[in-house]
Design a protein around this motif. Structure first.
Motif, short mmCIF file in Angstrom:
data_model
loop_
_atom_site.label_atom_id
_atom_site.label_comp_id
_atom_site.label_asym_id
_atom_site.label_seq_id
_atom_site.Cartn_x
_atom_site.Cartn_y
_atom_site.Cartn_z
N GLY A 32 0.79 -1.22 0.00
CA GLY A 32 0.00 0.00 0.00
C GLY A 32 0.83 1.27 0.00
N GLY A 33 2.16 1.12 -0.09
CA GLY A 33 3.03 2.29 0.01
C GLY A 33 3.24 3.04 -1.27
N ASP A 34 2.76 2.51 -2.39
CA ASP A 34 2.93 3.19 -3.67
C ASP A 34 1.86 2.66 -4.62
OD1 ASP A 34 5.46 4.78 -5.17
OD2 ASP A 34 4.16 3.63 -6.50
N SER A 35 1.36 3.54 -5.47
CA SER A 35 0.27 3.14 -6.37
C SER A 35 0.72 2.16 -7.44
CB SER A 35 -0.37 4.37 -7.01
OG SER A 35 0.58 5.12 -7.75
N ILE A 36 2.04 1.96 -7.62
CA ILE A 36 2.51 0.99 -8.61
C ILE A 36 2.15 -0.43 -8.18
CG2 ILE A 36 4.80 0.60 -7.65
CD1 ILE A 36 3.89 0.90 -11.39
N LEU A 37 2.03 -0.65 -6.88
CA LEU A 37 1.67 -1.96 -6.38
C LEU A 37 0.22 -2.26 -6.75
CD1 LEU A 37 3.39 -1.81 -2.88
CD2 LEU A 37 4.27 -2.78 -5.00
N GLY A 38 0.00 -3.36 -7.42
CA GLY A 38 -1.33 -3.69 -7.92
C GLY A 38 -1.55 -3.23 -9.34
N ALA A 39 -0.55 -2.56 -9.94
CA ALA A 39 -0.67 -2.13 -11.34
C ALA A 39 -0.83 -3.35 -12.24
CB ALA A 39 0.55 -1.31 -11.75
N GLN A 40 -1.50 -3.16 -13.36
CA GLN A 40 -1.75 -4.25 -14.29
C GLN A 40 -0.76 -4.20 -15.45
OE1 GLN A 40 -4.37 -6.59 -13.43
NE2 GLN A 40 -3.86 -5.37 -11.61
N ILE A 41 -0.26 -5.37 -15.83
CA ILE A 41 0.67 -5.46 -16.95
C ILE A 41 0.18 -6.52 -17.92
CG2 ILE A 41 2.15 -6.98 -15.56
CD1 ILE A 41 4.53 -5.97 -17.25
N VAL A 42 -0.05 -6.11 -19.17
CA VAL A 42 -0.52 -7.02 -20.22
C VAL A 42 0.16 -6.65 -21.53
CG1 VAL A 42 -2.77 -7.44 -19.15
CG2 VAL A 42 -2.49 -5.55 -20.78
N SER A 43 0.11 -7.55 -22.48
CA SER A 43 0.61 -7.21 -23.82
C SER A 43 -0.51 -6.58 -24.62
CB SER A 43 1.16 -8.45 -24.52
OG SER A 43 0.22 -9.48 -24.57
N VAL A 44 -0.15 -5.65 -25.49
CA VAL A 44 -1.12 -4.93 -26.32
C VAL A 44 -0.67 -5.01 -27.77
CG1 VAL A 44 -1.91 -3.39 -24.50
CG2 VAL A 44 0.11 -2.77 -25.85
N ILE A 45 -1.58 -4.68 -28.69
CA ILE A 45 -1.26 -4.88 -30.10
C ILE A 45 -0.78 -3.62 -30.81
CG2 ILE A 45 -2.88 -6.78 -30.29
CD1 ILE A 45 -4.78 -4.88 -31.78
N ALA A 46 -1.04 -2.46 -30.26
CA ALA A 46 -0.69 -1.24 -30.99
C ALA A 46 0.82 -1.06 -31.03
CB ALA A 46 -1.34 -0.04 -30.35
N ILE B 68 1.74 -1.10 -18.90
CA ILE B 68 1.48 -1.12 -17.46
C ILE B 68 0.56 0.05 -17.13
CG2 ILE B 68 2.50 -1.00 -15.16
CD1 ILE B 68 5.11 -2.02 -16.41
N THR B 69 -0.54 -0.27 -16.47
CA THR B 69 -1.50 0.77 -16.09
C THR B 69 -1.79 0.67 -14.60
OG1 THR B 69 -3.37 -0.67 -16.66
CG2 THR B 69 -2.60 0.85 -18.35
N ILE B 70 -2.11 1.82 -14.01
CA ILE B 70 -2.47 1.88 -12.59
C ILE B 70 -3.98 2.10 -12.51
CG2 ILE B 70 -2.16 3.15 -10.43
CD1 ILE B 70 0.64 3.88 -11.38
N PRO B 71 -4.74 1.12 -12.04
CA PRO B 71 -6.21 1.23 -12.04
C PRO B 71 -6.73 2.48 -11.36
CG PRO B 71 -5.54 -1.02 -11.51
CD PRO B 71 -4.29 -0.20 -11.52
N SER B 72 -6.06 2.91 -10.31
CA SER B 72 -6.54 4.09 -9.57
C SER B 72 -6.13 5.41 -10.20
CB SER B 72 -6.03 4.03 -8.12
OG SER B 72 -4.60 4.07 -8.10
N GLU B 73 -5.33 5.35 -11.28
CA GLU B 73 -4.85 6.58 -11.91
C GLU B 73 -5.07 6.53 -13.42
OE1 GLU B 73 -0.95 7.91 -10.75
OE2 GLU B 73 -1.09 6.97 -8.77
N PRO B 74 -6.29 6.78 -13.89
CA PRO B 74 -6.56 6.79 -15.33
C PRO B 74 -5.64 7.79 -16.05
CG PRO B 74 -8.59 6.89 -14.07
CD PRO B 74 -7.48 7.08 -13.08
N GLY B 75 -5.13 7.37 -17.20
CA GLY B 75 -4.25 8.25 -17.97
C GLY B 75 -2.79 8.07 -17.64
#
Length: 639
Positions: A79-93, A130-137
């Motif tokens: 819980g010490g940084d918003s990177i924890l729990g971030a999602q990482i997937v492959s994308v096609i663009a 890599i995206t952070i669910p709590s931080e759109p954009g």
């Protein structure tokens, strides 16, 4: 620096890949062969194997950042940084400005070098986000530089797995063309630290195992992945950690496992200050397929000078399968130990990894029959779960001289007349007439300058037996087609030297009979410091003759396109390359589309053919046929 240096993050998740399999046997390349659905064997190489309709995609379908280490090397609290729990997937663009632009959005591809060399599976064009669910954009994305499999081994000891189901391996490379979105707005201090440390490129490493090759399963083609992303410094090796490494073949291991049957696999590590940072993510076996339980090795500890003082470091790295499983998911199997004053002892002494086998009352995992063992392992020599304690044993160690030598590319394609090694050498995918393969040597983690390195031919054997029931050599003929490096090569002050390879030319008349329908021949080279887990260099040399000035469909293009249509039925479902009317259909823009994907760099995921086994000579011939108006020529008369 590389992936073990801070700031770094670790993730876990699933990958998915559907390689095509009809091309697994050389016999299937003959245009007259009839394929069948029976299992492959010595007497049935014409099997379609287990996935005839594969498209060779590779994706990371789900991933979660479970831990991160800040620039000071300390682990971030939950819980010490918003990177924890971030999602990482492959994308096609594809990234902006990449070759081909957005015209060919594709997931990454997984391809072998050759049907006779399937231990060089290369991933091309894998793009991660890599995206952070709590931080759109806020996001981080990049394309991984093409990478070949390393440290491949049979990870499943016991159980019912074999082949791809029992395999474990590593991939390491560089995340290029990194795009940082919302870095000025993010609440993640870690993400800002990573950006400051390495804004243009990142080091990427992943372990893959647990692949499900059962076509009847709802998890078919899925497997387990854990990985690490950290800073990258331009000029350092892209595909291995040029630091230190513990091996299964080192002297200290041979003393305790004289049959060469250590249950563990080699592991890279580095000493930074007083900290030992070691990556055991691909080193601990499992006891069942489909990402089954980890083997109970008992108490696993680091040992300083295992052939001498044998000083055991406390606390141990882990003491149970459950503890390792937790670390595997949390940090991709990367462990850190503060050695304190003992760190100085490792400046000129080797490191070992010691296992203290569990006792019969240890609560170890069950189900470890003496079947389906890793190649070279005799189950009677392993203190397996349920056995009596037999004392500690060194399962991994550095060589006594502290040497570690490796190359940055282990699979290349050559052809006489192709461009010389150039900027595309960074990817190691483009066909070249010569190559300069970087070799790096370290001694106890420091550059090993003045090291004399001899490079020599080595042999491999075909996966099926001949008529006499014997395996036979499949490579290195004719020797006249390849120019071997001068002997010896000597590393410079930075412990580096380039291994030069070039081709003198190869003709169809020089093909081996069993490769009569395959363009090219394989050559394998090793060096006198090729230690366990470090696979030899594989070179695929394409033929350079004859040149066809005015190709026609029936004489020149059709035989090539028909072979691809037969070997890869999934492609045929999209476009029938064996049909002249389809290939030349300008109303639907088919010729232009084929030329576009054929004209992409081989490092691009949209490049065709996916297998990257089309020589430059034949590629240019096909493009010349299109440019000449696609003449049909005369169809051969059937006899």
């Amino acid at each position: 620096m590389s992936y073990l240096a801070p700031p770094r993050m670790h993730f876990s998740g699933q990958f998915w890949t559907n390689p095509s399999t009809i091309n697994n046997a050389t016999e299937n390349y003959n245009l007259d062969e009839v394929y069948n659905n029976e299992p492959p064997s010595d007497t049935n190489p014409n099997s379609v194997w287990w996935n005839k309709s594969g498209q060779a995609f590779f994706k990371i379908t789900s991933g979660t950042v479970n831990s991160a280490f800040g620039k000071d090397g300390s682990m971030l609290p939950a819980g010490g940084d918003s990177i924890l729990g971030a999602q990482i997937v492959s994308v096609i663009a594809p990234p902006p400005g990449s070759p081909g632009g957005n015209q060919t959005p594709q997931h990454g591809r997984l391809v072998d070098l050759d049907p006779d060399q399937q231990a060089r599976s290369m991933i091309v064009g894998l793009r991660l986000q890599i995206t952070i669910p709590s931080e759109p954009g806020v996001s981080l994305s990049g394309t991984i530089r093409p990478m070949c499999i390393i440290d491949l081994w049979g990870r499943v000891i016991g159980g019912s797995g074999s082949g791809i189901a029992s395999a474990g391996a590593m991939y390491q490379s560089v995340l290029d063309d990194v795009q940082w979105q919302g870095i000025d707005k993010t609440k993640s201090a870690f993400l800002k630290q990573l950006y400051a440390a390495s804004p243009r490129a990142l080091s990427f490493k992943m372990n893959v195992d647990g692949y499900n090759g059962n076509v009847q399963s709802d998890q078919f083609a899925f497997g387990r992945v854990v990985g690490t992303i950290g800073p990258y410094v331009s000029g350092e090796p892209a595909h291995f950690l040029a630091a230190r490494r513990v091996f299964t073949g080192a002297e200290a291991v041979a003393k305790d496992f004289p049959q060469g049957n250590s249950p563990m696999n080699a592991a890279p590590f580095q000493i930074k200050g007083t900290k030992l940072v070691i990556d055991l993510g691909n080193s601990v076996p499992t006891t069942a397929v489909n990402a089954g339980p980890f083997m109970n090795l008992g108490t696993v500890s680091a040992v300083i000078d295992p052939m001498g003082a044998k000083q055991v470091v406390t606390p141990p790295l882990f003491t149970s399968p459950a503890q390792f499983a937790t670390q595997y998911k949390l940090t991709a199997g990367v462990f850190e130990l503060d050695l304190g004053a003992n760190a100085s002892k490792l400046q000129n002494k080797p490191l070992g990894i010691q296992i203290a086998p569990p006792s019969a009352t240890s609560g170890a995992a069950d189900g470890l029959p003496a079947v389906q063992m890793k190649t070279g392992i005799d189950v009677s020599q392993i203190d397996v779960p349920g056995a009596s304690a037999a004392g500690t044993k060194v399962a991994l160690a550095e060589w006594q001289n502290g040497l570690f030598v490796d190359v940055d590319f282990n699979a290349l394609r050559l052809q006489k007349g192709a461009p010389a090694w150039g900027p595309n050498a960074l990817t190691g995918t483009e066909i070249t007439s010569n190559a300069q393969i970087p070799l790096v040597a370290t001694r106890f983690g420091q550059p090993a300058s003045g090291l004399s390195v001899k490079v020599s031919l080595t042999t491999n054997q075909y996966q099926f037996r001949n008529d006499q029931g014997q395996f036979y050599n499949i490579n290195n003929a004719p020797l006249s087609a390849i120019s071997a490096p001068p002997q010896p090569l000597v590393t410079d002050a930075n412990g580096r030297v380039a291994i030069p390879f070039s081709t003198n030319g190869l003709s169809a008349a020089q093909r081996q009979q069993r490769r009569a329908d395959i363009d090219g021949q394989l050559y394998y080279f090793t060096h006198d410091y090729s230690m366990d887990g470090l696979q030899p260099i594989s070179l695929l040399v394409f033929e350079d003759s004859p040149y066809v000035a005015n190709p026609t469909w029936w004489d020149n293009v059709y035989p090539i396109f028909l072979q691809y249509a037969r070997l890869y039925p999934a492609m045929r479902d999209l476009i029938d390359l064996s049909d002249y009317a389809t290939v030349t259909n300008t109303a639907f823009g088919i010729p232009a589309k084929i030329q576009m994907v054929f004209g992409l760099p081989m490092s691009h995921p949209g490049y065709m053919p996916v297998t990257r086994d089309l020589s430059l000579l034949n590629l240019e011939m096909i493009m010349r046929w299109f440019a000449n108006g696609m003449p049909e020529g005369t169809q051969p008369t059937e006899t």
